[in-house]
Design an enzyme around this catalytic site. Structure first.
Site, short mmCIF file in Angstrom:
data_model
loop_
_atom_site.label_atom_id
_atom_site.label_comp_id
_atom_site.label_asym_id
_atom_site.label_seq_id
_atom_site.Cartn_x
_atom_site.Cartn_y
_atom_site.Cartn_z
N HIS A 96 0.85 -1.21 0.00
CA HIS A 96 0.00 0.00 0.00
C HIS A 96 0.88 1.24 0.00
O HIS A 96 1.97 1.26 0.56
CB HIS A 96 -0.98 0.00 1.16
CG HIS A 96 -0.38 -0.06 2.54
ND1 HIS A 96 0.02 1.07 3.22
CD2 HIS A 96 -0.11 -1.11 3.36
CE1 HIS A 96 0.49 0.72 4.41
NE2 HIS A 96 0.43 -0.60 4.52
N ASP A 105 0.02 4.40 1.17
CA ASP A 105 -0.13 5.37 2.25
C ASP A 105 0.69 4.98 3.47
O ASP A 105 1.11 3.82 3.61
CB ASP A 105 -1.60 5.52 2.63
CG ASP A 105 -2.21 4.23 3.17
OD1 ASP A 105 -1.94 3.16 2.58
OD2 ASP A 105 -2.95 4.28 4.16
N GLU A 135 -4.83 2.06 3.15
CA GLU A 135 -4.84 0.81 3.90
C GLU A 135 -4.92 1.07 5.40
O GLU A 135 -5.61 0.35 6.14
CB GLU A 135 -3.58 0.00 3.56
CG GLU A 135 -3.56 -1.41 4.16
CD GLU A 135 -2.94 -1.49 5.55
OE1 GLU A 135 -3.05 -2.56 6.19
OE2 GLU A 135 -2.35 -0.49 6.01
N HIS A 163 4.10 2.79 13.04
CA HIS A 163 3.07 3.74 13.48
C HIS A 163 3.56 4.65 14.61
O HIS A 163 2.75 5.32 15.24
CB HIS A 163 1.79 3.04 13.91
CG HIS A 163 1.15 2.22 12.82
ND1 HIS A 163 -0.04 1.57 12.98
CD2 HIS A 163 1.55 1.95 11.55
CE1 HIS A 163 -0.36 0.93 11.86
NE2 HIS A 163 0.60 1.15 10.98
#
Length: 487
Positions: A78, A80, A147, A461
């Site tokens: 993905h 993003d 995603e 993250h």
């Protein structure tokens, strides 16, 4: 990190494209520029390209000599990334490129997320497409959007645009682990209506706090047996209500449907003569909870504090019984274990959030299962309990599972080549959380042979995200050997 450092880092092509990708802001929902970059790449290399309405990009490259008629393979990731930074870092994710640096054998960003999740997959895919030396069958690079915020690109994908029958997802984050299954899930939202009554000012009001729990992600840590504060609160209130007339004024707990509740709070009223019993319950149940969870969750606290201003209203006895009984009865934690993969949680339920509103108490739980029929059965169990306690239930955020395929040929190939290249067996794993592969499995009606791999990425993250350079090198070698073997 300067260009010279990138130029000296193997594999050169992969890190070259990773640097180019990271020069383009690409947080979820801000993907037009990176999507257009991928289209431009395809045109520059004279490759067939599709950009759909969701900004997904599919780039096709024919098989190399001797592989022209081989079955096609899809490399998938993905485009993003999650945008997080340290509070002291000046960075605008809408306009600024990711600044990278090498620390030892790791690649970091400068106080922000690195975007290795999942930029490294896109970089590897582009390196395959740009190469004139690699041997491979017909390749499609599928790069999806959003995603991280709901897998919107995967949901929007038209399966007719994909020709290959084998898919390699490069969105796993630990080298040596081959992911072959993931859970599907949904959230159940229950609303139990409240009937309010006037409070008796002669009674004593207290706040009950349950805290100190570890919590955790309901997909990743559900198997640890950690306590759920909402369930403990239900036990506490049930125990007190069996011994005295208990008024419930409000109840709340948890922060997210997919997080194990770390704390819960209730405001209650009792007769003055019941106060010693209430205090004794706090002490005894804290001891019981700590004993029951002494290994998984040893620091549970149950505290009692008086309310200075007497509440003006309480819930009716029926409302009180309905909410306590629902929270007491709803299953929580691991519900079943896979018979196919040792140690895999097959299904689970997490009592995530409880909130008191003006007209109703809202309860949100997260249901997960790698078997769709079991997920449905758990939801209907919750619905049946809600019906018994005057509640109404709705399903939200439903996403499919990726069921383990015992006949997967690509899994056997990945195992064989891993042992050949690295002299040890890879770990075959399934995750009790969602992956785009689950959506593809449904879209392609179970006919796509899939696997998920990736290099080691730590702290995804977060602003401490970093990518192992040696692991990236080994994963690239692994991928190219797999492509060579898919003849």
């Amino acid at each position: 990190m300067g260009n010279s450092a990138m130029e000296n880092m193997e594999p050169v092509e992969v890190f070259h494209y990773f640097e180019e990708i990271n020069s383009i802001p690409r947080g979820s929902g801000n993907e037009k520029r990176i999507s257009d970059y991928l289209v431009s790449f395809a045109k520059e290399h004279n490759l067939e390209v599709i950009q759909d309405k969701a900004l997904n990009v599919i780039i096709r490259k024919p098989g190399t000599k001797g592989y022209e008629e081989s079955p096609g393979v899809v490399i998938q990731g993905h485009m993003d990334m999650v945008c997080e930074k340290r509070p002291d870092v000046m960075h605008d994710f809408m306009t600024d490129p990711i600044q990278m640096k090498i620390v030892g054998d790791m690649l970091y960003a400068n106080g922000t997320t690195l975007g290795g999740d999942d930029g490294i997959a896109v970089a590897m895919g582009l390196a395959v497409l740009a190469s004139d030396t690699l041997e491979h069958p017909p390749v499609e690079l599928l790069v999806t959007t959003s995603e991280e915020t709901g897998m919107d690109g995967a949901h929007a994908l038209d399966p007719k645009n994909i020709l290959g029958k084998t898919l390699i997802n490069i969105d796993s984050e630990e080298e040596g682990i081959l992911t072959v299954s993931c859970a599907g899930g949904c959230s159940s939202k229950i609303n139990i209506p409240i009937t309010w009554e006037d409070a008796d000012s002669s009674r004593a009001a207290y706040i009950i706090d349950i805290s100190g729990l570890k919590g955790g992600h309901s997909g990743v840590e559900i198997h640890t047996g950690r306590a759920n504060a909402n369930k403990l609160m239900a036990r506490f209130l049930k125990s007190v209500s069996l011994e005295t007339e208990l008024n419930l004024c409000s109840i709340s707990g948890g922060s997210k449907h997919n997080a194990i509740a770390r704390d819960a709070r209730a405001v209650v009223c009792v007769n003055l003569e019941a106060v010693p019993m209430l205090k004794e319950k706090v002490s005894s149940l804290e001891h019981i909870f700590r004993d029951e969870f002494k290994v998984a969750d040893p620091d549970i606290k149950v505290q009692l504090n008086p309310v200075e201003n007497m509440p003006k209203r309480i819930m009716s006895k029926d409302t009180r019984d309905n909410i306590i009984n629902f929270m007491y009865l709803i299953p929580n934690g691991v519900q079943s274990v896979s018979m196919d993969i040792e140690g895999l949680v097959e299904s689970s339920l997490n009592l995530g959030v409880v909130e008191t509103g003006e007209e109703s108490i809202e309860i949100i739980s997260s249901i997960r299962s790698s078997v769709g029929t079991i997920k449905d059965n758990i939801f209907h169990t919750v619905a049946a309990i809600a019906e018994l306690t005057n509640g109404k239930v709705t399903a939200e955020s439903d996403y499919p599972e990726w069921k383990y395929n015992p006949d997967s040929k690509v899994r056997l190939l990945f195992i064989e080549l891993y042992e050949k290249l690295f002299g040890e067996k890879p770990l075959i794993s399934a995750i009790h959380a969602g992956l785009e592969c689950a959506i593809f499995d449904k879209k392609f009606e179970g006919k796509m042979d899939m696997i998920s791999v990736g290099p080691t990425i730590v702290g995804v993250h977060t602003a401490e995200e970093h990518l192992s350079i040696p692991s990236t090198q080994r994963t690239w070698k692994y991928l190219t050997e797999v492509l060579k073997a898919l003849k």
